[in-house]
Design an enzyme around this catalytic site. Structure first.
Site, PDB file in Angstrom:
ATOM      1  N   GLU A 266       0.843  -1.199   0.000  1.00  0.00           N
ATOM      2  CA  GLU A 266       0.000   0.000   0.000  1.00  0.00           C
ATOM      3  C   GLU A 266       0.876   1.246   0.000  1.00  0.00           C
ATOM      4  O   GLU A 266       1.646   1.482   0.942  1.00  0.00           O
ATOM      5  CB  GLU A 266      -0.916   0.020   1.225  1.00  0.00           C
ATOM      6  CG  GLU A 266      -1.794   1.257   1.265  1.00  0.00           C
ATOM      7  CD  GLU A 266      -2.677   1.324   2.501  1.00  0.00           C
ATOM      8  OE1 GLU A 266      -3.297   2.376   2.730  1.00  0.00           O
ATOM      9  OE2 GLU A 266      -2.736   0.316   3.228  1.00  0.00           O
ATOM     10  N   HIS A 572      -2.447  10.197  -1.674  1.00  0.00           N
ATOM     11  CA  HIS A 572      -2.666   8.883  -2.273  1.00  0.00           C
ATOM     12  C   HIS A 572      -2.634   8.948  -3.798  1.00  0.00           C
ATOM     13  O   HIS A 572      -2.197   8.003  -4.453  1.00  0.00           O
ATOM     14  CB  HIS A 572      -3.999   8.295  -1.792  1.00  0.00           C
ATOM     15  CG  HIS A 572      -3.891   7.565  -0.496  1.00  0.00           C
ATOM     16  ND1 HIS A 572      -3.614   6.227  -0.417  1.00  0.00           N
ATOM     17  CD2 HIS A 572      -3.987   7.996   0.790  1.00  0.00           C
ATOM     18  CE1 HIS A 572      -3.578   5.853   0.852  1.00  0.00           C
ATOM     19  NE2 HIS A 572      -3.794   6.914   1.607  1.00  0.00           N
TER      20      HIS A 572
END
Length: 587
Positions: A266, A572
């Site tokens: 991630e 992100h």
């Protein structure tokens, strides 16, 4: 030089051809030389084993009640112990001597059930079906078989339609692969049959490709020690998965600096945790305190009446009986020490939650052995007790449960830090007031609205799982290990931020399981908690638990700051999205 398969197994197995497929069959067994029929010998040893076990248990129970040391034995007990060992060795072969033969001569590989011999006979019939051979080949492997012993350099290349050729190292390996594909040779027995774990993995991998018609070319084979996982970590391997490991830190915790390894795919996770570590470090560090250390196991037993169940509950929770139960429990391990027993009744069913210390091991197997000893001991005084299962989910393992949130399981830890106001503004890019308000409305009120169980945090499980994978813990135990409540409060006249995480169920160990693998062992070594502590039993695992809590605190501070400042989406989009045009990537 002949290969290990040929030199070691040929004296005990003959290879015959059935429709072009080699079939391995036993030709000689040690049982053929027994002076008595095998069923009579089995009956003798079966009776001897349980008679001796009953005798020894009775004697040891009398000694415990009379406070006689268990190591003081009589001549009859010595004879009984020798008889127990002898009968146990025999019975390990599933009421036969095949296991003894395999130890002396060659591993048999028939480790799953006593019905394998019948299945092998049925496979001979299946070989007569032409459909058994109509299996498509998979695509080519991108890896070789470097562990294969050198033999005659004979190689065959086979192709099917437009697929890449499958390279088989030798005719002998080709025969073994065909046997696995046809079902003549069980895939799980390759390690014991070949005596070479990497060669077994390569052959199993090729057989799987032929059975499924799918390529495993992207799954690595080389560069891994398959001997290290045999009988411990993974069965029937065909390769290994690569997970990148990043470093967050230094995390200043209890006056020491730690570089925290995190295995994750991630984006932003390591970077965010690293920013939290920086904020904590610039503010003087964090303090982590261990509140409790005890692994649990809760069997479920059933009685004919609720009255009998209640009597056992009262007996187990009576302080006068604890010393006797502790002696019975503790003989199973050098480190397992019984701490307490709590019971819960559901009708005539009783759930017994044992708690014990387990040293530097996570301790599930250790506590289970101790619990089994106590159940065997109680069976004499409570013959009506029917043990339904060694685990009745009152433990509770790998499931969110209120009992773990309230009572704790494994290591219970609280970690706190005071983040200076200027650090909140310059490093975290937000304000103390915004963090306090967001924590109340998100982590506390929002989680309550959702009916959360132990989930009063932003993303504790992210950090817990990443550290667990990197250090060889059981990733599934992140379920209860991620139970966490995050608190934030303005202090020093509202100038600074006091933040803390309370985690009642961190389940970690530094010995056993995946911790002994090379990569995971290296990550533990980086933290200074590799293996068992030589000074104080359990010190390394307790230190690891406090590090997990400290890293979670860092992750919570950083993510909450990103949310308060409105940075989450932008970060992100920058770090967690690939810029590659996947439509142009080759398969």
């Amino acid at each position: 030089m002949e290969g290990r398969w040929r030199t070691e197994t040929k004296p005990f197995h003959a290879v015959r051809q059935t429709k072009g497929i080699p079939v391995v069959e036993d030709t000689a067994k040690a049982s053929d030389e027994l002076p008595l029929p095998l069923y009579l010998t089995n009956a003798v040893f079966f009776t001897l084993f349980f008679s001796v076990v009953y005798f020894l248990l009775s004697r040891w129970r009398e000694k415990i009640r009379a406070s006689i040391p268990l190591h003081v034995v009589t001549f009859s007990e010595i004879v009984a112990i020798f008889a127990l060992v002898a009968s146990l060795i025999y019975l390990l072969g599933f009421l036969g001597i095949d296991f003894v033969q395999s130890l002396i001569l060659r591993p048999s590989g028939d480790v799953w059930s006593a019905e394998d011999e019948e299945e092998e006979e049925e496979n001979e019939v299946l070989l007569c079906k032409e459909d058994a051979l109509k299996v498509p080949y998979g695509q080519a492997l991108d890896c070789s078989f470097p562990s294969l012993p050198p033999r005659v350099p004979v190689a065959t290349t086979r192709t099917l339609l437009d697929e890449k050729p499958v390279i088989v190292t030798t005719d002998e390996d080709e025969e073994i692969i065909k046997s696995v594909v046809s079902g003549t040779l069980p895939s799980y027995s390759l390690e014991s049959k070949l005596g070479d774990c990497k060669r077994a993995t390569a052959i199993r991998r090729e057989a799987l490709q032929r059975l499924t018609g799918k390529s495993l070319s992207g799954l690595p084979l080389d560069g891994f020690d398959y001997d290290s996982i045999l009988g411990q970590c993974c069965e029937m391997p065909v390769g290994y998965v690569q997970i990148p490991v990043g470093i967050a830190g230094p995390l200043l915790l209890n006056g020491r600096e730690f570089s925290v390894p995190m295995a994750t795919t991630e984006g932003c996770l390591v970077a965010s945790t690293n920013r939290g570590c920086k904020a904590i470090h610039l503010s003087g560090g964090a303090t982590s305190i261990l509140l409790k250390d005890g692994m649990t196991r809760a069997p479920v037993v059933r009685f004919s009446t609720a009255k009998w169940a209640a009597e056992l509950k009262l007996y187990l929770e009576d302080p006068h009986n604890f010393d006797t139960l502790a002696v019975v429990f503790n003989i199973s391990s050098r480190f397992g020490r019984l701490q307490g027993i709590k019971c819960a009744i559901a009708g005539k069913n009783l759930y017994l939650r044992f708690t014990c210390s387990t040293g530097d091991a996570m301790g599930m197997n250790m506590v289970s052995k101790g619990v089994q000893n106590v159940l065997d001991f109680l069976q004499t005084d409570f013959p009506d007790m029917d043990v339904i299962g060694i685990s009745g989910n009152f433990c509770s393992d790998k499931k969110p449960a209120g009992v773990n949130w309230i009572e704790g399981r494994g290591k219970s830890v609280v970690c706190e830090a005071i983040i200076k106001g200027d650090v909140v503004r310059k490093v975290l890019k937000t304000s103390v007031e915004s963090l306090v308000e967001l924590n109340m409305l998100k982590n506390l009120t929002g989680s309550a609205m959702a009916g959360a169980l132990g989930g009063f945090n932003a993303h504790a499980s992210n950090i817990v799982t990443a550290i667990y994978i990197a250090t060889g813990q059981d990733p599934a135990q992140n379920v209860e290990s991620s139970h966490c409540i995050t608190m934030m409060e303005a202090v020093n006249d509202g100038k600074d931020l006091h933040t803390s995480v309370t985690m009642p169920s961190i389940e970690v160990g530094t010995v056993g399981g995946g911790t002994q693998l090379a990569s995971q062992s290296a990550c533990l070594n980086l933290l200074g908690v590799k293996g068992a502590s030589k000074e104080v039993a359990g010190a390394n695992s307790r230190m690891l638990a406090t590090i997990v809590a400290g890293a979670v605190l860092a992750g919570e501070v950083s993510l909450m700051s990103a949310l308060a400042a409105g940075q989450l989406v932008n970060s992100h989009m920058k770090y967690n999205r690939s810029s590659k045009d996947v439509s142009k990537l080759s398969s």
